[in-house]
Design an enzyme around this catalytic site. Structure first.
Site, PDB file in Angstrom:
ATOM      1  N   CYS A   1       0.833  -1.197   0.000  1.00  0.00           N
ATOM      2  CA  CYS A   1       0.000   0.000   0.000  1.00  0.00           C
ATOM      3  C   CYS A   1       0.871   1.250   0.000  1.00  0.00           C
ATOM      4  O   CYS A   1       1.345   1.650  -1.048  1.00  0.00           O
ATOM      5  CB  CYS A   1      -0.986   0.002   1.163  1.00  0.00           C
ATOM      6  SG  CYS A   1      -0.235  -0.411   2.742  1.00  0.00           S
ATOM      7  N   SER A   2       1.095   1.836   1.162  1.00  0.00           N
ATOM      8  CA  SER A   2       1.772   3.136   1.169  1.00  0.00           C
ATOM      9  C   SER A   2       2.556   3.367   2.451  1.00  0.00           C
ATOM     10  O   SER A   2       2.755   4.511   2.847  1.00  0.00           O
ATOM     11  CB  SER A   2       0.722   4.237   1.004  1.00  0.00           C
ATOM     12  OG  SER A   2      -0.279   4.079   1.991  1.00  0.00           O
ATOM     13  N   CYS A   3       2.985   2.305   3.140  1.00  0.00           N
ATOM     14  CA  CYS A   3       3.724   2.477   4.402  1.00  0.00           C
ATOM     15  C   CYS A   3       4.976   3.298   4.161  1.00  0.00           C
ATOM     16  O   CYS A   3       5.709   3.068   3.208  1.00  0.00           O
ATOM     17  CB  CYS A   3       4.088   1.117   4.993  1.00  0.00           C
ATOM     18  SG  CYS A   3       2.618   0.194   5.441  1.00  0.00           S
TER      19      CYS A   3
END
Lengths: 189, 65
Positions: free
Chosen positions: A91-93
């Protein structure tokens, strides 16, 4: 969105002033300038760098940069022979406390999909061509474990103090899609 | 993990679109939604208050963002 906010406020679930404070913090306080300060200190102080590489959360706490969600941050060091790149394929960590919120490209499908199978091609797309003998290490982030790159200190910066060094450090360099340019040679923010 | 979120290694997703000088939020609504997700008041199980700091907020640690 306005209706939703009014409803949440009415029901006492959020405090409107808290929303304002949060937006302000992420627009003006919590961003890559934080990470740049950490990098500049690591370049200037070998003992700090050792601590940073051993326990980044602890070293970053010196500046008050504390991870909001209790996740662990690992700092990976670029050298003449090793180049690190961070991604979150799921995702976007991203290490919010030192880099702020991730840019759209970091969250996008093209970056996330290709960073792990063709990192050199991805870096080339960012204008960074690495020599064949440079090892590329790609670090896939998770909610609990996030990474930040300690870029190489550019040549010609021996006389600079921490503040001037920090001004050279870009977000992209701390993600690993760029190097830190020498002073006055320009570069991407 | 093998699901729709797992982008690692997938192909044909196109070029990376880089925005120079990208703002933190592209439109006002983005910032409000972001803050609403992050800022439940103590009554809603959160700890963020006007006098609090971002560091004091304790959200669910398993949310990946």
């Amino acid at each position: 969105v306005k209706a939703l906010e009014s409803l949440l406020v009415e029901k006492g679930l959020v405090d409107r002033a808290a929303l304002d404070a949060l937006v302000d913090a992420y627009e003006h306080t919590i961003g890559p300038r934080n990470g740049a300060k950490v990098v500049a200190r690591a370049w200037s102080d070998p003992a700090y760098k050792t601590r940073l590489l051993a326990d980044a959360n602890d070293a970053m706490a010196d500046f008050g940069f504390i991870s909001r969600q209790g996740d662990r941050i690992v700092v990976v060091e670029n050298t003449a022979k090793v180049h690190n790149l961070i991604v979150c394929t799921l995702c976007s960590c991203y290490p919010w406390s030192v880099l702020g919120l991730p840019p759209v490209w970091y969250k996008s499908a093209p970056y996330r999909s290709r960073a792990v199978i063709d990192p050199r091609g991805v870096l080339r797309e960012f204008g960074l061509e690495l020599a064949d003998d440079v090892e590329v290490r790609v670090w896939d982030s998770t909610a609990e474990l996030r990474y930040m790159v300690l870029p190489e200190r550019p040549a010609g910066t021996e006389q600079l103090n921490e503040e001037d060094l920090a001004a050279l450090v870009t977000r992209d360099a701390m993600v690993g899609v760029a190097k830190v340019d020498q002073p006055q040679s320009g570069g991407k923010a | 993990v093998n699901g729709i979120h797992d982008m690692g290694g997938k192909q044909d997703m196109g070029p990376i679109e880089y925005e120079k000088n990208e703002p933190v939020f592209h439109a006002p609504w983005e910032s409000r939604v972001f803050a609403m997700i992050l800022a439940p008041s103590p009554g809603a199980g959160g700890t963020w208050t006007r006098s609090g700091t971002p560091e004091k907020f304790c959200g669910p640690p398993t949310i990946c963002r």
